[in-house]
Design a protein around this motif. Structure first.
Motif, short mmCIF file in Angstrom:
data_model
loop_
_atom_site.label_atom_id
_atom_site.label_comp_id
_atom_site.label_asym_id
_atom_site.label_seq_id
_atom_site.Cartn_x
_atom_site.Cartn_y
_atom_site.Cartn_z
N LEU A 586 8.59 -4.34 14.66
CA LEU A 586 8.41 -4.79 16.05
C LEU A 586 6.98 -4.57 16.52
CD1 LEU A 586 11.73 -3.53 17.70
CD2 LEU A 586 11.02 -5.91 17.43
N CYS A 587 6.42 -3.41 16.18
CA CYS A 587 5.05 -3.10 16.61
C CYS A 587 4.05 -4.10 16.03
CB CYS A 587 4.67 -1.68 16.21
SG CYS A 587 5.52 -0.40 17.17
N ALA A 588 4.37 -4.68 14.90
CA ALA A 588 3.46 -5.64 14.27
C ALA A 588 3.77 -7.08 14.67
CB ALA A 588 3.55 -5.50 12.75
N HIS A 589 4.78 -7.29 15.50
CA HIS A 589 5.22 -8.64 15.84
C HIS A 589 4.37 -9.21 16.98
CE1 HIS A 589 7.82 -12.04 16.77
NE2 HIS A 589 8.45 -11.81 15.62
N PRO A 590 3.86 -10.43 16.84
CA PRO A 590 3.01 -11.03 17.89
C PRO A 590 3.69 -11.12 19.27
CG PRO A 590 2.89 -12.31 15.87
CD PRO A 590 3.97 -11.30 15.66
N GLN A 591 5.00 -11.37 19.25
CA GLN A 591 5.71 -11.51 20.54
C GLN A 591 5.72 -10.20 21.31
OE1 GLN A 591 9.59 -13.34 20.24
NE2 GLN A 591 10.13 -12.83 22.35
N VAL A 592 5.78 -9.09 20.57
CA VAL A 592 5.76 -7.77 21.22
C VAL A 592 4.41 -7.54 21.87
CG1 VAL A 592 5.83 -5.28 20.81
CG2 VAL A 592 7.51 -6.79 19.72
N LYS A 593 3.34 -7.86 21.14
CA LYS A 593 2.00 -7.69 21.71
C LYS A 593 1.83 -8.54 22.96
CE LYS A 593 -2.87 -8.73 20.92
NZ LYS A 593 -3.93 -9.14 19.97
N ILE A 614 -7.68 -3.63 34.45
CA ILE A 614 -6.56 -4.24 33.71
C ILE A 614 -6.98 -4.49 32.26
CG2 ILE A 614 -5.01 -6.22 33.60
CD1 ILE A 614 -4.54 -4.46 36.04
N LEU A 615 -6.15 -4.12 31.31
CA LEU A 615 -6.44 -4.36 29.89
C LEU A 615 -6.40 -5.85 29.59
CD1 LEU A 615 -4.34 -1.57 28.08
CD2 LEU A 615 -6.67 -1.45 28.95
N LYS A 616 -7.42 -6.32 28.87
CA LYS A 616 -7.50 -7.74 28.53
C LYS A 616 -7.06 -8.01 27.09
CE LYS A 616 -9.10 -8.72 32.56
NZ LYS A 616 -8.20 -9.30 33.57
N ASN A 617 -6.94 -6.97 26.29
CA ASN A 617 -6.41 -7.13 24.93
C ASN A 617 -5.89 -5.78 24.47
OD1 ASN A 617 -5.70 -8.32 22.54
ND2 ASN A 617 -7.78 -8.87 21.91
N ILE A 618 -4.90 -5.79 23.58
CA ILE A 618 -4.33 -4.54 23.07
C ILE A 618 -4.06 -4.65 21.57
CG2 ILE A 618 -3.24 -3.85 25.25
CD1 ILE A 618 -0.57 -4.90 24.11
N HIS A 619 -4.00 -3.50 20.95
CA HIS A 619 -3.53 -3.37 19.57
C HIS A 619 -2.29 -2.48 19.62
CE1 HIS A 619 -3.34 -2.66 15.27
NE2 HIS A 619 -3.39 -1.34 15.51
N VAL A 620 -1.19 -2.98 19.09
CA VAL A 620 0.08 -2.24 19.11
C VAL A 620 0.27 -1.57 17.75
CG1 VAL A 620 2.57 -2.37 19.49
CG2 VAL A 620 1.03 -3.91 20.73
N THR A 621 0.55 -0.27 17.79
CA THR A 621 0.76 0.47 16.54
C THR A 621 1.97 1.40 16.68
OG1 THR A 621 -0.21 2.06 14.99
CG2 THR A 621 -0.88 2.26 17.28
N SER A 622 2.57 1.72 15.57
CA SER A 622 3.74 2.62 15.58
C SER A 622 3.35 4.07 15.36
CB SER A 622 4.73 2.19 14.51
OG SER A 622 4.11 2.25 13.22
N GLU A 623 2.08 4.33 15.00
CA GLU A 623 1.65 5.70 14.70
C GLU A 623 1.32 6.45 15.99
OE1 GLU A 623 -1.83 6.02 12.31
OE2 GLU A 623 -1.74 8.21 12.21
#
Length: 659
Positions: A586-593, A614-623
C-alpha cells in the motif's frame, strides 16, 4: 597575484572562548558608520526625515513618486508627483495627524498594498516624530489583533478594502478610534464606522486639515523610534522589532560610502525603482529610503503581481530589487522558451550564453555582439533599461546570479539581513562576480561567528571558520516591543544580536550562509518555515503515523516523507478496493500517495496552515523513524540532519517532479 581581502579582524579585539574574532569591512576597520554627509556643505544626515530632505535637495524639482490611475478598469500612463510637491503634502498630512490627536512619539498603523499614500504617511511620521507600524493580512486576523492590541493603536491609515476588514474586526480592536482611508471612502463605510464608534475620514481630508491649519513639526533625533516592524516569526505571536532612525540611516550611510569606493551605486533622479515588494516588510522600506537618499524616482505597481510585468514595461526601471522566487521564475521561463524554440535560436542562445559566462570569469558582464543579437528581448522583460539588480530576503542560486548578469548585462548584488538589523548586515560588492557569497559586513556593523558544538560548527574549523552569525553595530535594533524576554534571547549585554543563521568566512573575508541554527528556514520567496509546527499538525491526521517536512531556501515549496498509520490505512484500503494488499504494498501504491497528498492539503488548510506551509509533494514509506535506525533521539525527537541524509535522493526526486 594575491586576492583582495573584503573584511579584516577588528583591531585589539579580545579572544573569547567559543567565538571567532569580530570582523569589519576593510573599508572601515576603525569606526562603524552611523550617518553620512549631506551634499549641503557642513551638514550631516542623521535621521530619515533628513534623508528625505536630502532627496528633495538632490532632486532639484525632479519627479519622486508615480502611480498608474485605473480608469474603467484600464491602467493609464504613470502620473508623477515631484519631490517638492510631496514634501508639501507630507508636511500637511503630518500636521493633520496632529489635529486628530497624534503627538510626538505617537503611534499609527498602515495597512495597504504599496501606493503613494503609504510612503507619504511614513514620511510624515519621520517629519513629526510619529511611529509607524505596518499591518498586513497575510499573517491572518489573529496577528492583526495582536499587533493592534499590543501597541494600543488608535489611528490606522488603510486602503478602503483593508479599512472594511478592520471595521469587521472592531469587536476585538478595543483601542481603534480613527480610520484614515486612502482614496475615496464610500458613505456606507463611514456609516459603518459611526455605528462601531470609529471615525472614518479620507487621507486627503486629513491633508487638507493640516494645510488649512499648519503646526510646527517636532523633528526626531537619531535615537528616536522610526518604526516598529512586526515579524511573522515561526511559532506563537508576532514580535515587534523596534527600529530607530539611526538603524536605517547607518545602512544608507554604508551604501553611500560603498558607492564612493565604486562598490555599490547611489541613484540619481534619472533612475527609477519599481515598488512592489511589500512595504510592510523592512526590506522594501530600506530600498525606498536608499532611493530617496539619491533622489531616485519610485513608481508603484498596480497592486496585482500578475500585471507586474505590464507595469515594468511601461515604467522601464533602471534599478530592479526583488527576491529569488521571481528571479527563478524568469530563469525558468527563459530557458524553457529557448528549449521550446530549438534550432538556430537555441544554438545562438547557447553560444552567446557560453561566451558571456566565460567573460564573467574575466570580470566582464557586457558583450558588443550578443547583448544586442540574443539578449535584447530578454532584457525587455524588465523594461530594457535595468542597470542594477539587487536580490534579498532569501538565498539565490549561483546559476541564477550568473544568468542575471549574462542576460541583463547589469550589476547584480546579493544582500543579506533581517528585520532586526533594518535589513542591513552584508552585501556583495560591484565587480565581485564570485557566486554564493553575500559579501563582507556593511560599514555600519561588525560580525563574528559563534560556535555551535551540537551541529559541529566552530570558529576554529579548517579551512574556513563556521558558526552562528552574530552582529553588533548601528543598524542593530534596540529590542522587541514589550517583550523583554524575547529581547534577551536575541540581544546580549554587549549588544551582539544572534541571527539564527550559520555562516562561514571565505578566504577573502566574505560571508557565506550555509545553514540555520534552529530547525527554521526560509523558502525561496522569503517565508520562514517551522517544520516541527507543520509536522505536529499533519501528524494529527488519521492516516498519518509520522511525517518529516523538508524545505530548502532555493525552493519555493515544501515536500515531505510520510509514514502512514498501518491500522487506518488498512481500513481505507478495504473501502477503496485495495484490501488484498500488504502495508508495504500500500505504501508503494500510487493511489495511496495521491490520496494522502490531497488529504494533507485539505487537512492543513482546515488546521490554519498557510499556503506556503502545505506540502506539494510526498514520498510514502513503510519504514518507521526509530531510535534503532538513528532517525530518532532517545527522547523520540526527529534527527533532521539524519533524515535529510537518508532521504536525500527522494527529496531531490520530489523537487524534480514539481518542476
Amino acid at each position: 597575484m594575491s586576492q583582495p581581502m573584503y573584511s579584516v579582524v577588528v583591531p585589539n579585539s579580545p579572544e573569547v572562548p567559543g567565538e571567532g574574532k569580530p570582523r569589519r569591512s576593510v573599508l572601515c576597520p576603525d569606526k562603524l558608520l552611523e550617518n553620512y554627509p549631506s551634499i549641503k556643505p557642513g551638514t550631516t544626515v542623521t535621521t530619515l526625515y533628513e534623508n528625505f530632505l536630502e532627496g528633495v535637495h538632490r532632486a532639484a524639482g525632479g519627479d519622486f513618486i508615480g502611480h498608474r490611475p485605473v480608469v474603467n478598469g484600464a491602467p493609464q500612463e504613470y502620473q508623477w508627483q515631484t519631490y517638492n510637491h510631496v514634501r508639501d503634502r507630507v508636511t500637511h498630512f503630518g500636521a493633520g495627524l496632529s489635529h486628530i490627536g497624534l503627538g510626538p512619539k505617537g503611534l499609527f498603523g498602515v495597512m495597504a498594498l504599496n501606493r503613494p499614500e503609504w510612503t507619504m504617511s511614513e514620511l510624515a511620521g519621520y517629519q513629526y516624530s510619529y511611529i509607524g507600524v505596518a499591518l498586513y493580512d497575510s499573517l491572518g486576523v489573529s496577528a492583526i489583533e495582536f499587533i493592534v492590541n499590543q501597541t494600543e493603536m488608535e489611528v490606522i491609515i488603510a486602503s478602503a478594502d483593508k479599512a472594511l476588514i478592520l471595521l469587521h474586526m472592531k469587536s476585538s480592536l478595543a483601542s481603534l478610534k480613527t480610520l484614515i482611508v486612502m482614496g475615496d471612502a464610500e458613505e456606507s463605510l463611514v456609516n459603518e464606522g459611526k455605528e462601531l464608534g470609529v471615525k472614518v475620514v479620507t487621507w486627503t481630508e486629513v491633508e487638507r486639515l493640516g494645510r488649512e491649519t499648519p503646526i510646527e513639526a517636532s523633528h526626531p533625533t537619531p535615537e528616536d523610534i522610526a518604526t516598529i516592524c512586526y515579524t511573522s516569526g515561526t511559532t506563537g505571536t508576532p514580535k515587534g522589532a523596534i527600529l530607530t532612525h539611526k538603524n536605517f540611516v547607518a545602512t544608507i550611510a554604508s551604501f553611500q560610502m560603498l558607492a564612493k569606493h565604486g562598490k555599490f551605486f547611489i541613484p540619481t533622479n534619472a533612475d527609477v525603482h519599481i515598488s512592489y515588494l511589500p512595504l510592510a516588510h523592512v526590506f522594501e522600506r530600506l530600498c525606498q529610503s536608499t532611493m530617496i537618499s539619491g533622489s531616485a524616482r519610485i513608481g508603484y505597481y498596480q497592486g496585482d503581481t500578475l500585471k507586474l510585468l505590464d507595469d515594468i514595461a511601461i515604467l522601464k526601471p533602471t534599478i530592479f530589487v526583488s527576491v529569488p522566487r521571481l528571479f527563478n521564475r524568469i530563469y525558468d521561463k527563459v530557458l524553457a522558451g529557448v528549449k521550446a524554440k530549438g534550432g538556430i535560436a537555441a544554438f545562438l542562445f547557447n553560444r552567446a550564453y557560453a561566451a558571456k559566462r566565460s567573460n564573467l570569469k574575466k570580470g566582464s558582464i557586457e558583450h558588443p555582439l550578443w547583448d544586442k543579437l540574443v539578449f535584447g528581448d530578454i532584457r525587455a522583460r524588465l523594461g530594457g533599461r535595468v542597470k542594477h539588480i539587487v536580490s534579498g530576503s532569501a538565498p539565490i542560486s549561483p546559476d541564477v546570479m550568473d544568468f542575471l548578469r549574462i542576460c541583463f548585462s547589469a550589476d547584480v548584488y546579493e544582500g543579506y539581513g533581517q528585520t532586526e538589523q533594518a535589513a542591513g548586515l552584508s552585501i556583495s560588492y560591484r565587480g565581485d562576480l564570485t557566486p554564493g557569497q553575500v559579501g563582507p559586513p556593511q560599514l555600519c556593523t561588525e560580525v563574528k561567528l559563534k560556535d555551535i558544538p551540537s551541529m559541529n560548527y566552530t570558529s576554529a574549523d579548517k579551512p574556513f571558520p563556521r558558526g552562528e552569525v552574530m552582529l553588533r553595530g548601528n543598524s542593530v535594533f534596540t529590542g522587541y516591543y514589550k517583550s523583554p524576554k524575547q529581547t534577551e534571547e536575541t540581544l546580549d549585554a554587549e549588544g551582539w544580536s544572534g541571527t539564527g543563521d550559520v555562516g562561514q568566512w571565505d578566504a577573502q573575508g566574505r560571508l557565506i550562509i550555509i545553514d540555520r541554527v534552529k530547525n527554521i528556514f526560509k523558502l525561496a520567496q522569503g517565508e520562514y518555515i517551522a517544520p516541527e509546527k507543520i509536522e505536529a499538525v499533519l501528524a494529527k491526521h488519521y492516516l498519518i503515523a509520522q511525517v518529516f517536512v523538508y524545505g530548502h531556501s532555493l525552493q519555493a515549496t515544501l515536500v515531505g516523507i510520510v509514514i502512514p498509520d498501518a491500522e487506518t490505512l488498512k481500513v481505507w484500503s478495504n473501502e477503496n478496493n485495495l484490501g488484498d494488499k500488504t502495508y508495504e504494498e500500500l505504501c508503494a501504491h500510487p493511489q495511496v500517495k495521491t490520496t494522502i497528498l490531497k488529504e494533507l492539503a485539505t487537512f492543513g488548510r482546515e488546521s490554519d496552515l498557510k499556503g506556503f506551509e502545505i506540502l506539494k509533494n510526498i514520498h510514502v514509506t513503510s519504514e518507521q523513524f526509530s531510535i534503532e535506525n538513528d532517525l530518532l533521539t532517545p527522547t523520540f525527537k526527529l534527527k533532521r540532519h539524519a533524515a535529510k541524509d537518508k532521504y536525500d535522493a527522494e527529496i531531490e526526486r520530489m523537487y524534480k517532479e514539481l518542476e
